[in-house]
Design a protein around this motif. Structure first.
Motif, PDB file in Angstrom:
ATOM      1  N   ARG A   1       0.838  -1.209   0.000  1.00  0.00           N
ATOM      2  CA  ARG A   1       0.000   0.000   0.000  1.00  0.00           C
ATOM      3  C   ARG A   1       0.872   1.257   0.000  1.00  0.00           C
ATOM      4  O   ARG A   1       0.557   2.244  -0.675  1.00  0.00           O
ATOM      5  N   MET A   2       1.942   1.223   0.777  1.00  0.00           N
ATOM      6  CA  MET A   2       2.844   2.366   0.816  1.00  0.00           C
ATOM      7  C   MET A   2       3.450   2.626  -0.556  1.00  0.00           C
ATOM      8  O   MET A   2       3.489   3.768  -1.027  1.00  0.00           O
TER       9      MET A   2
ATOM     10  N   SER B   1       0.914   4.199  -2.775  1.00  0.00           N
ATOM     11  CA  SER B   1       0.641   5.599  -2.417  1.00  0.00           C
ATOM     12  C   SER B   1       1.763   6.526  -2.848  1.00  0.00           C
ATOM     13  O   SER B   1       1.549   7.726  -3.049  1.00  0.00           O
TER      14      SER B   1
END
Length: 351
Positions: free
Chosen positions: A62-63, A66
């Protein structure tokens, strides 16, 4: 005092402080909830104690997304993260000691992974731990750095070395027959790999819309290149039988071989184990293609155009010369050398 509760598919962090109103917030993941609670309660050093590695690896994905650098399914990073989640995902991050990582590395070695492969996966683990901890505001020990001397001493990790393995004609024939009975699409993908040297991610990505019948070639989009962030699209000729193999595939999908890269690897691994073929990997068919093209007289530039290598040095790593073939090469060269002499003798004998 902080409490973390699961509410449906989400996680709620709640902090109660004596003499003050409690505060709470809901998050998509447990890791985010714990990180927020740690920051708000000032208990940051202990925030990562209950986080499982699988949760942290999900947070890492997810990081990356993002930050505009998603882990794409066809990349080696995706494959390594999957391996780590399968092997160690159920364990708490704080329980990953050097001793535990040594046991994991030994198990990977027994599965057939070489020291370079284990080292790459260990590096992927270290990267995920370090950057995700920073992103979530956690304090985690550098277990990978602590484990490296032990794993190196145990010869469980190491640098890259030139691999020379390529399938023999018998091994390739047996493996393809085994795959034909179970996953014909995988068997045909391997056939194309053995001729063109396409990587597994490329085989699983090529599409019908990118076929050029006049060139008998396929456009491989975003082809991998070392040391270059931006990949590029390249035409790959479908040489010999590979053109016919591609043309006989069903056209019910936009992709020519509608399978995942992992499916290709896992199927070949299952086949070589079932047949008792030692130390053969799917990626060895890339070396088979390069070596076969060399034996057919393709020079270095021509082989690089097919396999997509950026340098002659890298291309040479994918050539495996078989000792028995040197006899044929010597005889052929000797025959070419003696041909003029035989022609002169034949002319001298003429009346």
């Amino acid at each position: 005092m902080a409490s973390i509760l699961r509410i449906g598919s989400r996680w709620r962090a709640q902090i109660r402080t004596a003499g003050a109103k409690s505060i709470s917030r809901t998050f998509d993941t447990e890791a985010e909830a714990r990180a927020w609670a740690a920051r708000m309660s000032g208990a940051q050093p202990d925030a990562g104690k209950e986080i499982l590695l699988a949760e942290l690896l999900d947070e890492y994905r997810r990081m990356r997304a993002s930050l505009g650098r998603p882990v794409l399914p066809e990349t080696n990073t995706h494959y390594m993260l999957n391996h780590l989640a399968e092997d160690l995902g159920a364990e708490r991050v704080v329980d990953l000691t050097p001793k535990r990582l040594a046991a994991w590395a030994l198990a990977r070695s027994k599965e057939g992974a070489g020291g370079y492969t284990v080292n790459m996966e260990l590096s992927a683990l270290g990267t995920a731990l370090r950057h995700t901890a920073s992103f979530l505001g956690l304090q985690l020990p550098d277990v990978v750095g602590a484990a490296r001397p032990l794993l190196h001493y145990g010869q469980l990790i190491g640098g890259g070395r030139k691999r020379t393995r390529r399938p023999t004609e018998d091994e390739q024939s047996r493996l393809l027959a085994w795959l034909d009975e179970r996953w014909p699409v995988v068997a045909d993908a391997v056939r194309v790999a053995a001729i063109t040297g396409m990587r597994r991610g490329e085989l699983a990505r090529i599409a019908w819309a990118d076929i050029d019948s006049s060139k008998r070639a396929v456009l491989v989009r975003q082809r991998k290149h070392p040391r270059r962030v931006e990949a590029r699209d390249e035409w790959v000729p479908l040489l010999g039988e590979s053109w016919a193999v591609v043309q006989r595939q069903p056209r019910g999908d936009v992709r020519i071989f509608p399978v995942s890269p992992e499916k290709l690897t896992d199927s070949v691994t299952a086949g070589v184990r079932a047949l008792g073929i030692p130390d053969l990997h799917l990626h060895d068919f890339r070396r088979q293609a390069n070596s076969a093209l060399r034996e057919l007289g393709f020079d270095d530039d021509a082989r690089r155009a097919v396999l997509g290598h950026a340098s002659k040095e890298m291309n040479s790593r994918y050539v495996a010369i078989q000792v028995e073939d040197l006899h044929q090469a010597f005889d052929a060269a000797q025959d070419r050398q003696q041909r003029p002499q035989r022609r002169r003798k034949a002319r001298d004998r003429q009346p």
